[in-house]
Scaffold this active site. Sequence first.
Site, PDB file in Angstrom:
ATOM      1  N   LYS A  20      30.117   3.888  -4.128  1.00  0.00           N
ATOM      2  CA  LYS A  20      29.361   5.070  -3.261  1.00  0.00           C
ATOM      3  C   LYS A  20      28.883   5.653  -3.952  1.00  0.00           C
ATOM      4  O   LYS A  20      27.650   6.162  -2.946  1.00  0.00           O
ATOM      5  CB  LYS A  20      31.071   5.598  -2.779  1.00  0.00           C
ATOM      6  CG  LYS A  20      31.902   3.951  -2.058  1.00  0.00           C
ATOM      7  CD  LYS A  20      33.304   5.436  -1.687  1.00  0.00           C
ATOM      8  CE  LYS A  20      33.875   4.000  -0.629  1.00  0.00           C
ATOM      9  NZ  LYS A  20      34.959   4.537  -1.294  1.00  0.00           N
ATOM     10  N   GLU A  55      26.190   2.844   7.677  1.00  0.00           N
ATOM     11  CA  GLU A  55      26.940   4.041   7.249  1.00  0.00           C
ATOM     12  C   GLU A  55      28.818   4.193   6.744  1.00  0.00           C
ATOM     13  O   GLU A  55      28.730   4.927   6.125  1.00  0.00           O
ATOM     14  CB  GLU A  55      26.995   4.208   8.502  1.00  0.00           C
ATOM     15  CG  GLU A  55      27.938   6.102   8.915  1.00  0.00           C
ATOM     16  CD  GLU A  55      26.742   7.373   8.553  1.00  0.00           C
ATOM     17  OE1 GLU A  55      27.749   7.948   7.053  1.00  0.00           O
ATOM     18  OE2 GLU A  55      25.759   7.977   8.419  1.00  0.00           O
TER      19      GLU A  55
END
Length: 438
Positions: free
Chosen positions: A208, A132
């Site tokens: 990302k 996460e």
Amino acid sequence: MQTPLRLGIAGLGTVGTGLLDVLKQNGALLSGQSGRDIVVTGVCARTKSTERGGHSLAEYRWFDDAGDLAAWDEIDVFVELIGGDSGPALDSVETALRSAKHVVTANKAMIAHHGTRLAKLAESNGVSLQFEAAIAGGIPIVKVVRESLAGNNITRVYGIMNGTCNYILTEMDKERRDFADVLATAQELGYAETDPSFDVGGIDAAHKIACLTSLAFGVETSFESIFIEGIEDITLSDIQNAAELGYKIKLMAVAVQTDEGIEQRVHPTLVPKGSPIAEVDGVFNAVGLSGDFVHDILMHGKGAGGHPTASSVISDIVDIARGSKMPVYGLPATQLKPYTRAPMRAHEGGYYVAMDLYDKPGTVAFIAQTFSDENISIESILQRSPATNAIEEANDELKPFIMISHDTMESRMRAALTKISETDHCAGQPKMIRIERF
Ligand SMILES: NC(=O)c1ccc[n+]([C@@H]2O[C@H](COP(=O)([O-])OP(=O)(O)OC[C@H]3O[C@@H](n4cnc5c(N)ncnc54)[C@H](OP(=O)(O)O)[C@@H]3O)[C@@H](O)[C@H]2O)c1
């Protein structure tokens, strides 16, 4: 209450000490939420004697080698907070997964390069691999995509995912300062590394979006397929021109499903002023997506820093403590589809174009004809209108020509700009910045 969940933490830097803070400060809350205590049994970093944000390490077993901690029998979860796409981070994570330890990591570089393989390794060993914190620090986008939006076909994910770039572009805009000047300040303030190339060159944001693409589209991770442009060439003039035309410039990371495959790209982008993403300033991040049933979502928050990032790390640990286990990418890693790359030449969108034209007869007519030949129509022009202005008057002065195009195919825009740059109407190379519509 069940037996405690035992953590081995490798890496006690910004995020590692942030994690120790949350464990210490919110221990009772975490035990209540998890139904069991969460305890640290072992830790590892490079230098044992380093001060760790006021935390005593005396009660934990110290490991000089992250791999030894990963294989140690007295941990249930290996928390990798070292960083880097290979070396001790990757080696120790592989060791942990092979030893049937759950892994929690904040390491976007490792997941971007090895995510699919590591997910298969985790799933074949019956353990979790959770990341996460790897995408936009404190913004809980992984769970949102993997869990809350299950059942949606996602068509686009995008975001401002690098706080350093967003700080630089915001300061350039607000303070009317140039890139190098603001970068130097960002380094003084600790927002940018001494070697800023990973951030300003777009690599960090690309890590990302690589992770997010797999989650959103159920495909294997493919970092090498990402089109990457950094913000190094953005000038104060570009920012001022964009503002006059109704836009802000942001470093955006975008992944879009197209007919040709998935387009993954990181580049400076004009976003319409007044759109929510345009309001994301300074070191803040935002991640948005469009799904067929949820429609549009945008999450905004702190994309870095010890505490926001530790907030995401601890949420993964609580999931494991609760016994929740699910495929790393929401569907089994063996069922991830191969990634099909949509080429950038097929990208469809609007463009900001800036070029210096020689102020001589025929120039504007040539520019207009060249765009027309490529079927490109002009939405707006700044400062000089080809139809009315004095640019046709003969002199050798350079005049800036700034325009916004309607949506077109990238191959057409590139062909037009190449043709223009090869003539004596234009000095230097024209600049092109993509526009993202919301
Ligand atoms: N910082 C953020 O805001 C942020 C946000 C999101 C994600 N992340 C990710 O989180 C991870 C950690 O980042 P960070 O900012 O906390 O890094 P950091 O402050 O540089 O800390 C790295 C830690 O790893 C340890 N380390 C380095 N090499 C090692 C080795 N060979 N064996 C064992 N330990 C080793 C260091 O030990 P010493 O302290 O002894 O040198 C240090 O404690 C990275 O993957 C990063 O991308 C960071």
